[in-house]
Structure formats: C-alpha cells, structure tokens
Design a protein around this motif. Structure first.
Motif, mmCIF file in Angstrom:
data_model
loop_
_atom_site.group_PDB
_atom_site.id
_atom_site.type_symbol
_atom_site.label_atom_id
_atom_site.label_comp_id
_atom_site.label_asym_id
_atom_site.label_seq_id
_atom_site.Cartn_x
_atom_site.Cartn_y
_atom_site.Cartn_z
ATOM 1 N N ILE A 102 -47.064 9.718 25.274
ATOM 2 C CA ILE A 102 -47.312 9.148 26.603
ATOM 3 C C ILE A 102 -46.021 8.606 27.189
ATOM 4 N N TYR A 103 -45.260 7.905 26.374
ATOM 5 C CA TYR A 103 -44.003 7.300 26.840
ATOM 6 C C TYR A 103 -43.051 8.368 27.382
ATOM 7 N N LYS A 104 -42.816 9.404 26.613
ATOM 8 C CA LYS A 104 -41.850 10.432 27.000
ATOM 9 C C LYS A 104 -42.358 11.260 28.179
ATOM 10 N N THR A 105 -43.658 11.557 28.174
ATOM 11 C CA THR A 105 -44.229 12.376 29.251
ATOM 12 C C THR A 105 -44.142 11.656 30.589
ATOM 13 N N PHE A 106 -44.547 10.379 30.589
ATOM 14 C CA PHE A 106 -44.550 9.638 31.849
ATOM 15 C C PHE A 106 -43.118 9.373 32.321
ATOM 16 N N LEU A 107 -42.236 9.022 31.406
ATOM 17 C CA LEU A 107 -40.845 8.750 31.761
ATOM 18 C C LEU A 107 -40.193 9.990 32.392
ATOM 19 N N SER A 162 -41.707 12.422 33.949
ATOM 20 C CA SER A 162 -42.300 12.629 35.276
ATOM 21 C C SER A 162 -41.714 11.664 36.300
ATOM 22 N N LEU A 163 -41.506 10.432 35.874
ATOM 23 C CA LEU A 163 -40.953 9.416 36.776
ATOM 24 C C LEU A 163 -39.516 9.763 37.157
ATOM 25 N N PHE A 219 -48.910 -1.255 33.430
ATOM 26 C CA PHE A 219 -47.471 -1.141 33.191
ATOM 27 C C PHE A 219 -46.915 0.169 33.751
ATOM 28 N N LEU A 220 -47.605 1.275 33.491
ATOM 29 C CA LEU A 220 -47.153 2.561 34.011
ATOM 30 C C LEU A 220 -47.173 2.561 35.538
ATOM 31 N N ALA A 221 -48.223 1.986 36.099
ATOM 32 C CA ALA A 221 -48.323 1.904 37.556
ATOM 33 C C ALA A 221 -47.190 1.052 38.127
ATOM 34 N N LYS A 222 -46.926 -0.052 37.457
ATOM 35 C CA LYS A 222 -45.861 -0.958 37.903
ATOM 36 C C LYS A 222 -44.494 -0.280 37.821
ATOM 37 N N SER A 223 -44.347 0.637 36.881
ATOM 38 C CA SER A 223 -43.078 1.349 36.718
ATOM 39 C C SER A 223 -42.741 2.205 37.937
ATOM 40 N N ILE A 224 -43.776 2.664 38.654
ATOM 41 C CA ILE A 224 -43.548 3.455 39.862
ATOM 42 C C ILE A 224 -42.966 2.578 40.974
#
Length: 330
Positions: free
Chosen positions: A14-19, A21-22, A47-52
């Motif tokens: 999840i960490y690598k996939t989302f990073l 994509s971001l 947290f993922l949402a906040k990262s955007i």
C-alpha cells in the motif's frame, strides 16, 4: 499513531503503490481500504487523504504543516469524514458531501476529499447515493472508503475504486509492541483484539473518552466471567442486571464488552480443542470455564450477531440482558 511508519513496516505494498501514484500524479478518484476488524483503516484512510493535501510531503503527509494540522483539527472545509463505527451513515450525510463538493472548493488547493469509514454500515439509500457520486466524480474530488467486510460491498462500488488490502499484524507482535509502549500485559492482550497496532493501543489508553469506555467494559467483563464461573445461572442474570448493565450503558462500552466476551469465548473454544488462549492474563478462569461450558460455537455466533445490532437503535440494556440469557441457556 505514526501511520507512515506503520505503512512502511507492515503494509509496504500500500505504501509503495500510493506513494508512486502521488508522485506521478496518477491518483485514483476513489480508494477502498479493506481490512479485518482491528486494522487501523480510518487512521490509514485519513493519512493517505491528508497526503494529497499536505503542503510539504516527506514523502507522504508531514503532519506538521498548516494544512495537515487543520485536517487533524477538523478545521478544513474541503475534507469531510463520516465514521460508520460510531453510527450508521445515512443518505442525508452522503447528500451533504455531494452538495458541498458540487460547489467550488473553499481552499485555494481546489482539492476536495471525503472519507467514509465502514461503508457496510450505510443505509441502502446512502449506498445508492454514493454509488451515483462515484460514477461521476467531480474534478479534483477524491474518495476514501473503508470496510471490514469486502464481501458485503456492492460489486458496482468495488469496480469504481482502487482496492487496497491491509494485512493483519500477528497478535503476539501487537501485544509485544503495546507493552513496549508501557501498556500492561492484561490491557495489551484485550486491546489487541480491537486494535491491530501496539502504538495505537497506547494512544487509545491516553484518550480519556476511549479509556473510560474501555475500563467500564473491562470491569464488567471480569465480573461477568467470575459470576459465570460460579455455576448459578440465576445469580449470573441477577448480577448482570444489577451490576453490569448499569456500567455498560453506552454504545462504545457495549462494543468493548461484547468484543471482550467474543475473545474470551474464542479462547475457551481454543482450549477445548487443545490450544492456548490469547488472553494469558485470564488463562486460569478460561480453563475452568472450558470444562463447564458447552455449545461455545453457538454462543460465539450469538455474540457476533448481537455486536452487529449495536449500531442500530437497539436498547443496550435489553441487548446485554438477551445475550446473557442466551449464554446461560447454553
């Protein structure tokens, strides 16, 4: 809870996939996070949402910039969260998201995000509404949905989301991590059923509201096991009505109480099948109960059924009373 550290260590996919994509600006308009009860779905989704939105990602949300702090303080108008673990998510709440996000964003970033935690706890009308919203997402609108039961989610919702699965951390590792964060063994064992992260367990015990609900449920749980071990069903019922029900009167404490009983009866079944209990702090009384109780699997089914009723408008006192009568009957 240090969510980025948790993702790197326990959820690297999840960490690598989302990073990725971001960083490549190829984000999905909707994410569905799936995980067993206890996995920190809401914490990860937020947290993922906040990262955007983060002003200074490093590489994900920094948790220190003005935007991150405003999101944490629920003071960011373009960030909406509805928590299905607290109450059923209704059509009116989904309509509020749609109405607000059809307008121009309040903030200069122009990004709007909504989080719906445990979407299996949505009304049918709310599900139909969110499905329509997912079909035609607005520009720069992102959704983060979570569930403990992917099989209960409509295929049409799943097909419109990027699905991410959180893996469970081994319970013994969670207990060990919690104890390293100054949580006593007894609490670490009990709370590892609710929270699949040792650091999060320590944080829960620092939250006064959560701690109070937990302590009331724990006290009731211990008293109930002791009374149940005395072999007098009528006394158990009387004791429950006079001493336990007055303590377990909120939805939060009722969830804790029923989930503690669920873990205890799972351990009793494990003992009956020759295994070792997770709740080592209660091993003696669980061993004794394993010799007296029959049809434990049926009791577990009833516990899970009653647990699902808590989010409805059921009377908590009557629910606990019904549950105890079922256990004594068995």
């Amino acid at each position: 809870m240090q969510v980025e550290k948790y993702l790197e260590k326990y959820q690297p996919v999840i960490y690598k996939t989302f990073l990725r994509s971001l960083q490549t600006e190829h984000l999905s308009h909707a994410y569905l996070l799936c995980g067993n009860p206890g996995t920190p779905l809401l914490e990860v989704a937020k947290f993922l949402a906040k990262s955007i939105l983060c002003d200074d990602p490093s590489p994900l949300a920094c948790n220190n910039c003005i935007t991150c702090l405003r999101v944490d303080d629920e003071n960011y108008p373009d960030f909406i969260v509805y928590d299905g673990s607290k109450s059923t998510i209704k059509k009116d709440e989904v309509a509020n998201v749609e109405e607000q996000f059809e307008k121009t964003a309040f903030e200069s970033k122009g990004i709007m995000i909504y989080v719906l935690h445990l979407i299996e706890n949505m009304t049918e009308q709310a599900i139909n509404s969110i499905l329509k919203f997912l079909e035609e997402p607005g520009k720069n609108v992102y959704a983060f949905l979570t569930t403990n039961n992917e099989n209960s989610i409509l295929p049409t919702i799943i097909s419109r989301c990027q699905v991410m699965h959180l893996k469970l951390i081994d319970r013994q590792e969670v207990i060990k991590d919690a104890m390293e964060n100054d949580v006593i063994k007894e609490d670490a064992e009990l709370l590892s059923y609710f929270y699949n992260d040792g650091e999060l367990i320590a944080e829960i015990l620092e939250d006064e509201d959560e701690k109070d609900a937990y302590q009331l449920a724990k006290e009731s749980f211990i008293k109930f096991l002791e009374e149940l071990n005395k072999d007098d069903g009528r006394e158990v019922i009387f004791y429950t009505q006079t001493n336990i029900i007055p303590l377990v009167k909120t939805k939060e404490s009722a969830r804790f109480f029923i989930d503690m009983l669920t873990q205890a009866f799972k351990d009793i079944l494990t003992i009956q099948n020759g295994g070792s209990p997770v709740l080592q702090s209660y091993a003696t009384i669980l061993q004794e109960l394993s010799k007296k109780l029959v049809d434990v699997q049926d009791i577990l089914i009833e516990l899970l059924k009653d647990r699902n009723l808590i989010n409805t408008n059921v009377n908590i006192s009557l629910l606990i009373d019904h549950l105890v009568l079922h256990i004594i009957k068995e």
